[in-house]
Design an enzyme around this catalytic site. Structure first.
Site, mmCIF file in Angstrom:
data_model
loop_
_atom_site.group_PDB
_atom_site.id
_atom_site.type_symbol
_atom_site.label_atom_id
_atom_site.label_comp_id
_atom_site.label_asym_id
_atom_site.label_seq_id
_atom_site.Cartn_x
_atom_site.Cartn_y
_atom_site.Cartn_z
ATOM 1 C CB SER A 97 0.963 0.049 -4.078
ATOM 2 O OG SER A 97 0.536 1.382 -3.951
ATOM 3 C CG ASP A 241 0.241 4.551 -7.037
ATOM 4 O OD1 ASP A 241 -0.880 4.871 -7.482
ATOM 5 O OD2 ASP A 241 0.393 3.876 -6.006
ATOM 6 C CG ASP A 243 -2.565 0.959 -6.361
ATOM 7 O OD1 ASP A 243 -1.615 1.770 -6.388
ATOM 8 O OD2 ASP A 243 -3.141 0.628 -5.307
ATOM 9 C CG ASP A 245 -3.264 4.036 -3.939
ATOM 10 O OD1 ASP A 245 -2.247 4.278 -4.617
ATOM 11 O OD2 ASP A 245 -3.306 3.147 -3.069
#
Ligand code: MG
Length: 448
Positions: A97, A241, A243, A245
């Site tokens: 993440s 960010d 990834d 999300d």
């Protein structure tokens, strides 16, 4: 600082220290054993260690008889949607993440496209620890096949949302500065913006995994994007960010709006089109809550963590919700935090509003959040919570997640992190001075 965090939502660690191919292999074998075969989706963000760890995940899953559909570089929301779309048993998303470049990890997703809940996650951890793996015999090992359409299908589903008037967005010909931090968002967001008729000024939009800034989209990490917005005269800046999300916004003035406003604006837009409960985590700004109350709908708070918010949203049939860190969840698309959908909702909002984004944001209820953290070692989480509970015993205390002390126009929330060895202290008040004061007061109380 611990170099490997094992939790019910997956594992995260520093590659080569806590997080090795062996650790990842065991976890993949455990997850495949739990699933008892079937089709499993594997996606990864763009981290430079992602391909190496993917090989371990593929070996682990196919070795216990799972067939793998390999998405390659994919955002977490695209991966979650692929699970539902391809009717898989579950998914392994390889990502750390927003953590720095040396980190990586696995997020485990169930057949419903949601992260594993604590019960199932605990079962996977147990299988991994006891190493009771159901290895397949030679003629029943799984196969792995590549699949390249996950981002495209995610994008198409966004464009079909009933809340979007794509023609109205296209007519505005927005100029957009986009910072994908060289993460997985680069394989979907530029394409989405082009579909919506935007002129894109790309910043870090090659999915190389070589992060050129701190990958968490906090205001202090977005100075380069702010400069680009100002220099190029863009209508908006978007930052993701790694990834994809979480989404942060920068106004046309080149000012970071803070991730809380991403969610508040999305809540405001969706509730203008559809009524329904709003679900927020305990640390999310009152801004979103005030917006929901103004629309006359119920607000429900949950523990911090996407799975807690998503499950509650499914239960109460929420219209919209999410987490204040820029994690917008729109159930009509899927039950997961989704930066690409947040981009589309923001542009829709801007298309409907006559003025610039800074004015749209200024019309939201105004609060200031201050976030601090204390490393474990300096403090024991349970002891810290007890001290806070004791010090504020005359205020309203909420134990949904850690301890939250609530006053009529302010709150302070203390909770151990799920993903990092730290205790978080978050306060919100009408002014920066007041919210910083609350954080300082609590840090003073919990420091040994
Ligand atoms: Mg993320």
């Amino acid at each position: 600082m611990s170099r490997l965090m094992v939790s019910v939502s997956g594992i995260r660690g520093v590659v080569g220290e806590g997080l090795t191919p062996e650790v990842v292999l065991r976890f993949a074998q455990a997850f495949g054993t739990y699933l008892d075969g079937g089709k499993v989706i594997v996606g990864r963000d763009s981290r430079v260690t992602g391909e190496m760890l993917k090989q371990a995940v593929l070996a682990g899953l196919t070795g216990v008889g799972c067939d793998v559909i390999d998405l390659g570089i994919s955002t977490t929301p695209s991966t979650q949607m692929a699970v539902e779309h391809l009717e898989a048993e579950g998914s392994v998303m390889i990502t750390a993440s927003h953590n720095p470049i040396m980190w990586n990890g696995l997020k485990l997703i169930g057949g419903d496209g949601l992260f594993l809940d604590a019960k199932v996650g605990q079962r996977v951890v147990e299988i991994s620890e006891t190493q009771r793996f159901a290895f397949a015999p030679w003629d029943q090992v799984g196969v792995s096949l590549p699949y390249s359409k996950a981002a495209e299908e995610h994008l198409e589903a966004i464009l079909k949302l009933p809340y979007l008037d794509t023609d109205a967005i296209r007519e505005r010909r927005f100029k957009v500065a986009l910072d994908c931090v060289c993460g997985a968002g680069a394989v979907i967001v530029p394409q989405l913006l082009e579909e919506l008729g935007c002129t894109v000024i790309p910043l870090h939009c090659e999915p190389t995994g070589l992060f050129r800034r701190n990958p968490e989209p906090l205001p202090e990490n977005l100075t380069e994007l702010c400069d680009v917005v100002r220099d190029e005269g863009a209508d908006v800046g978007f930052a993701l960010d790694p990834d994809g999300d979480r989404l942060a916004l920068v106004s046309e003035k080149g000012e970071p709006l803070g991730e809380e406003k991403t969610l508040a604006l999305a809540v405001q837009l969706v509730l203008g089109k559809k009524a329904g409960p709003v679900v927020l985590n305990a640390s999310t700004s009152r801004m979103s809550e005030d917006v929901a109350r103004a629309a006359g709908v119920e607000v429900i708070r949950t523990r911090v963590g996407e799975i807690h918010v998503a499950k509650k949203m499914r239960e109460v049939k929420a219209a919209v919700g999410g987490e204040g860190n820029g994690g917008v969840i729109l159930p009509d698309l899927h039950l997961g935090r989704d930066a690409p959908v947040a981009v589309a909702l923001t542009l829709q909002h801007m298309a409907e509003f006559a003025g610039p984004l800074s004015e749209l944001a200024a019309a939201l209820p105004q609060y200031v959040i201050t976030k601090r953290k204390l490393e474990l070692g300096a403090v024991q989480p349970q002891e810290a919570l007890r001290k806070v509970e004791h010090a504020f015993s005359d205020a309203t205390l909420d134990f949904t997640d850690g301890v939250k002390v609530v006053w009529p126009n302010a709150w302070v929330h203390v909770r151990p992190s799920n993903t990092e060895p730290i205790v978080r202290v978050i306060a919100e008040a009408p002014s920066a001075e007041a919210s910083q004061g609350l954080c300082d007061q609590v840090l003073e109380i919990i420091r040994p």
